[in-house]
Design an enzyme around this catalytic site. Structure first.
Site, PDB file in Angstrom:
ATOM      1  CE  LYS A   1       3.083  -6.367   4.499  1.00  0.00           C
ATOM      2  NZ  LYS A   1       3.627  -5.445   3.473  1.00  0.00           N
TER       3      LYS A   1
ATOM      4  CE1 TYR B   1      -1.080  -3.299   1.684  1.00  0.00           C
ATOM      5  CE2 TYR B   1      -1.182  -5.610   1.064  1.00  0.00           C
ATOM      6  CZ  TYR B   1      -0.670  -4.607   1.859  1.00  0.00           C
ATOM      7  OH  TYR B   1       0.257  -4.905   2.835  1.00  0.00           O
TER       8      TYR B   1
ATOM      9  NE  ARG C   1       2.877   4.107   9.555  1.00  0.00           N
ATOM     10  CZ  ARG C   1       2.792   3.566   8.342  1.00  0.00           C
ATOM     11  NH1 ARG C   1       2.042   2.500   8.126  1.00  0.00           N
ATOM     12  NH2 ARG C   1       3.443   4.099   7.330  1.00  0.00           N
TER      13      ARG C   1
ATOM     14  NE  ARG D   1       7.260  -3.020   7.051  1.00  0.00           N
ATOM     15  CZ  ARG D   1       6.428  -2.032   6.760  1.00  0.00           C
ATOM     16  NH1 ARG D   1       6.802  -0.780   6.964  1.00  0.00           N
ATOM     17  NH2 ARG D   1       5.236  -2.289   6.278  1.00  0.00           N
TER      18      ARG D   1
ATOM     19  CG  ASN E   1       7.282  -4.906   3.871  1.00  0.00           C
ATOM     20  OD1 ASN E   1       6.419  -5.765   3.937  1.00  0.00           O
ATOM     21  ND2 ASN E   1       7.016  -3.648   3.574  1.00  0.00           N
TER      22      ASN E   1
ATOM     23  CG  HIS F   1      -0.153  -3.620   6.971  1.00  0.00           C
ATOM     24  ND1 HIS F   1      -0.048  -2.627   6.027  1.00  0.00           N
ATOM     25  CD2 HIS F   1      -1.292  -3.369   7.669  1.00  0.00           C
ATOM     26  CE1 HIS F   1      -1.089  -1.808   6.147  1.00  0.00           C
ATOM     27  NE2 HIS F   1      -1.868  -2.242   7.132  1.00  0.00           N
TER      28      HIS F   1
ATOM     29  CD  GLU G   1      -5.122  -1.078   7.297  1.00  0.00           C
ATOM     30  OE1 GLU G   1      -4.414  -1.341   8.302  1.00  0.00           O
ATOM     31  OE2 GLU G   1      -4.682  -0.495   6.295  1.00  0.00           O
TER      32      GLU G   1
HETATM   33  P1  ATP Z   1       1.409   2.255   4.625  1.00  0.00           P
HETATM   34  O1  ATP Z   1       1.022   1.607   5.908  1.00  0.00           O
HETATM   35  O2  ATP Z   1       1.588   3.714   4.697  1.00  0.00           O
HETATM   36  O3  ATP Z   1       0.492   1.805   3.542  1.00  0.00           O
HETATM   37  P2  ATP Z   1       3.579   0.465   3.973  1.00  0.00           P
HETATM   38  O4  ATP Z   1       4.892   0.565   4.631  1.00  0.00           O
HETATM   39  O5  ATP Z   1       2.789  -0.768   4.240  1.00  0.00           O
HETATM   40  O6  ATP Z   1       2.898   1.784   4.325  1.00  0.00           O
HETATM   41  P3  ATP Z   1       2.885   0.977   1.207  1.00  0.00           P
HETATM   42  O7  ATP Z   1       3.597   2.004   0.434  1.00  0.00           O
HETATM   43  O8  ATP Z   1       1.505   1.249   1.654  1.00  0.00           O
HETATM   44  O9  ATP Z   1       3.828   0.563   2.421  1.00  0.00           O
HETATM   45  O10 ATP Z   1       2.888  -0.352   0.349  1.00  0.00           O
HETATM   46  C1  ATP Z   1       2.145  -1.465   0.760  1.00  0.00           C
HETATM   47  C2  ATP Z   1       3.003  -2.695   0.594  1.00  0.00           C
HETATM   48  O11 ATP Z   1       3.290  -2.901  -0.794  1.00  0.00           O
HETATM   49  C3  ATP Z   1       4.383  -2.588   1.250  1.00  0.00           C
HETATM   50  O12 ATP Z   1       4.366  -2.887   2.607  1.00  0.00           O
HETATM   51  C4  ATP Z   1       5.183  -3.588   0.424  1.00  0.00           C
HETATM   52  O13 ATP Z   1       4.947  -4.934   0.841  1.00  0.00           O
HETATM   53  C5  ATP Z   1       4.616  -3.389  -0.963  1.00  0.00           C
HETATM   54  N1  ATP Z   1       5.370  -2.387  -1.740  1.00  0.00           N
HETATM   55  C6  ATP Z   1       5.403  -1.053  -1.544  1.00  0.00           C
HETATM   56  N2  ATP Z   1       6.185  -0.443  -2.448  1.00  0.00           N
HETATM   57  C7  ATP Z   1       6.654  -1.423  -3.255  1.00  0.00           C
HETATM   58  C8  ATP Z   1       7.499  -1.453  -4.413  1.00  0.00           C
HETATM   59  N3  ATP Z   1       8.004  -0.335  -4.905  1.00  0.00           N
HETATM   60  N4  ATP Z   1       7.760  -2.639  -4.968  1.00  0.00           N
HETATM   61  C9  ATP Z   1       7.225  -3.781  -4.469  1.00  0.00           C
HETATM   62  N5  ATP Z   1       6.412  -3.826  -3.401  1.00  0.00           N
HETATM   63  C10 ATP Z   1       6.131  -2.671  -2.799  1.00  0.00           C
END
Ligand code: ATP
Length: 138
Positions: A9, A47, A83, A103, A113, A116, A127
């Site tokens: 990212k 997203y 992951r 992360r 973070n 992804h 994806e």
């Molecule tokens: P997944 O692969 O299951 O989608 P992920 O760890 O990438 O998991 P998600 O919950 O899908 O997390 O969220 C996508 C992205 O959005 C995260 O990786 C993060 O960058 C951002 N994000 C998630 N939750 C928050 C939040 N509460 N506030 C700000 N940014 C967030």
């Protein structure tokens, strides 16, 4: 052998080479790699499952703020393995519970973070196709 989609990212773009070294050290093969700047439209599409959430506008702003690196990784059980290697979504949590994760090492908080990873086989195919439309599915 399974494939997954990895993103470095914007907050970690200057660490992309270091992250790739970690990826290779863990036995993944990098099948494809692209460095790109997402448009807001592309990012919203990628997203789309988060559309309407409170953090969505800020997520799009973050993800379009600088280049990202997209990679197709291959390994046995690649989706779960990647992951596990990136660690928990919130980098602050990762620093506490998984200090060696990507992360923890390269991210800052729940949004910035560093990386992804696809969360399922269906997401991985979608994806991979999103970033590499010509990538052949076996
Ligand atoms: P997944 O692969 O299951 O989608 P992920 O760890 O990438 O998991 P998600 O919950 O899908 O997390 O969220 C996508 C992205 O959005 C995260 O990786 C993060 O960058 C951002 N994000 C998630 N939750 C928050 C939040 N509460 N506030 C700000 N940014 C967030």
């Amino acid at each position: 052998v399974e494939r997954t989609l990895a993103l470095v990212k914007p907050d970690a773009i200057n660490k992309a080479d270091e992250i790739e070294t970690i990826i290779l050290k863990h036995g993944f093969t990098v099948l494809e790699k692209r460095r790109i700047i997402l448009t807001a439209e592309q990012c919203s599409d990628f997203y789309s499952e988060h559309y309407g959430k409170k953090f969505f506008p800020s997520l799009v702003a973050f993800m379009t703020s600088a280049p990202i690196v997209a990679m197709v990784l291959a390994k046995e059980n690649a989706i779960q393995q990647w992951r596990d290697l990136i660690g928990p979504t919130n980098s602050n949590v990762a620093k506490e519970t998984h200090p060696d994760s990507i992360r923890a090492l390269f991210g800052t908080n729940e949004q910035k973070n560093a990386a992804h990873g696809s969360d399922s086989a269906v997401s991985a195919e979608r994806e991979i196709r999103f970033f590499f439309p010509n990538c052949v599915v076996e």
